[in-house]
Design a protein around this motif. Structure first.
Motif, PDB file in Angstrom:
ATOM      1  N   THR A  44     105.300   4.858  64.860  1.00 31.55           N
ATOM      2  CA  THR A  44     104.046   4.678  64.140  1.00 31.55           C
ATOM      3  C   THR A  44     103.525   6.078  63.875  1.00 31.55           C
ATOM      4  N   LEU A  45     103.266   6.380  62.615  1.00 29.79           N
ATOM      5  CA  LEU A  45     102.801   7.702  62.204  1.00 29.79           C
ATOM      6  C   LEU A  45     101.372   7.559  61.687  1.00 29.79           C
ATOM      7  N   VAL A  46     100.483   8.402  62.192  1.00 27.25           N
ATOM      8  CA  VAL A  46      99.067   8.267  61.862  1.00 27.25           C
ATOM      9  C   VAL A  46      98.578   9.488  61.095  1.00 27.25           C
ATOM     10  N   GLY A  47      97.973   9.235  59.945  1.00 29.66           N
ATOM     11  CA  GLY A  47      97.352  10.273  59.145  1.00 29.66           C
ATOM     12  C   GLY A  47      95.862  10.019  59.043  1.00 29.66           C
ATOM     13  N   GLU A  48      95.189  10.801  58.217  1.00 32.69           N
ATOM     14  CA  GLU A  48      93.751  10.605  58.016  1.00 32.69           C
ATOM     15  C   GLU A  48      93.461   9.352  57.200  1.00 32.69           C
ATOM     16  N   LEU A  49      94.337   9.052  56.217  1.00 29.42           N
ATOM     17  CA  LEU A  49      94.109   7.935  55.301  1.00 29.42           C
ATOM     18  C   LEU A  49      94.951   6.711  55.595  1.00 29.42           C
ATOM     19  N   VAL A  50      96.153   6.937  56.151  1.00 25.02           N
ATOM     20  CA  VAL A  50      97.090   5.828  56.349  1.00 25.02           C
ATOM     21  C   VAL A  50      97.686   5.837  57.748  1.00 25.02           C
ATOM     22  N   ILE A  51      98.167   4.680  58.121  1.00 26.27           N
ATOM     23  CA  ILE A  51      99.020   4.513  59.296  1.00 26.27           C
ATOM     24  C   ILE A  51     100.335   3.958  58.782  1.00 26.27           C
ATOM     25  N   LEU A  52     101.432   4.574  59.170  1.00 30.12           N
ATOM     26  CA  LEU A  52     102.752   4.039  58.864  1.00 30.12           C
ATOM     27  C   LEU A  52     103.259   3.398  60.148  1.00 30.12           C
ATOM     28  N   ARG A  53     103.616   2.125  60.054  1.00 28.52           N
ATOM     29  CA  ARG A  53     104.116   1.405  61.224  1.00 28.52           C
ATOM     30  C   ARG A  53     105.297   0.552  60.801  1.00 28.52           C
ATOM     31  N   PRO A  54     106.120   0.126  61.776  1.00 29.31           N
ATOM     32  CA  PRO A  54     107.287  -0.684  61.409  1.00 29.31           C
ATOM     33  C   PRO A  54     106.898  -1.930  60.610  1.00 29.31           C
ATOM     34  N   LEU A  55     107.667  -2.189  59.569  1.00 28.70           N
ATOM     35  CA  LEU A  55     107.487  -3.407  58.779  1.00 28.70           C
ATOM     36  C   LEU A  55     107.813  -4.621  59.619  1.00 28.70           C
TER      37      LEU A  55
END
Length: 187
Positions: A9-20
């Motif tokens: 899970t990758l966390v940015g200021e605008l988005v979170i990327l997590r496993p589909l």
């Protein structure tokens, strides 16, 4: 790197990327049915709901690719997907693709998602090269890729026939040394 087994899970200021996962079906299907998204991705054909749900369910099991949902931090909603695929272990390279539905467009979510997954690929997985294709009628996406360090390397001339018109497919890539130099210049 051994493979893409780890699904971060990758966390940015605008988005979170997590496993589909299968729970992303409704949001991703809505995005894929948008005429602009269909055109930007050059997508054709239809997939049944059971087939697509099964495909989503199996993304966590794949060791040769990384499929992450793009979640808008402001709303908590899934707005798209970011994918590292076509992995070549021997060449330390892979492909990249991204899909952002209308709910996530025009606010920098795609640019940040691209930076997050490219950074992960290069810094954590040890990839040397990440490449993509973008159609010539999508300059907004090209600019977002350039912000993440991608450079146009070539053109696949008239590679897409869409509604009677032919369009070029721009081949872009980012190399690890370029990515690292860009990070140093931002600091």
């Amino acid at each position: 790197m051994s493979d893409f087994s780890d699904k971060p899970t990758l966390v940015g200021e605008l988005v979170i990327l997590r496993p589909l996962d299968e729970g992303d079906y409704v949001a991703l299907m809505a995005a894929m049915l948008d005429p602009d998204v269909t055109r930007f991705t050059g997508s054709r054909g239809e997939i049944t709901e059971p087939e697509y749900r099964e495909w989503l369910r199996t993304r966590k099991d794949q060791t040769d690719r990384l499929d992450l949902a793009i979640v808008d931090r402001a709303t908590g909603e899934t707005v798209g997907e970011a994918v590292l695929n076509d992995w070549s272990k021997d060449d330390e390279s892979c492909g990249f693709r991204i899909l952002i539905g209308p709910a996530g467009q025009g606010r920098g979510l795609g640019t940040e998602a691209t930076r997050l997954i490219v950074g992960y690929g290069i810094e954590e997985l040890g990839l040397h090269r990440i490449e993509l294709g973008v159609f010539s009628f999508n300059p907004r996406a090209q600019r977002a890729y350039e912000k993440a360090g991608f450079v146009v390397e070539g053109v696949r001339r008239e590679a897409l026939l869409w509604e009677g018109e032919r369009y070029d497919d721009l081949v872009m890539a980012v190399l690890a040394p370029d990515w690292k130099a860009a990070l140093r210049s931002e600091a």
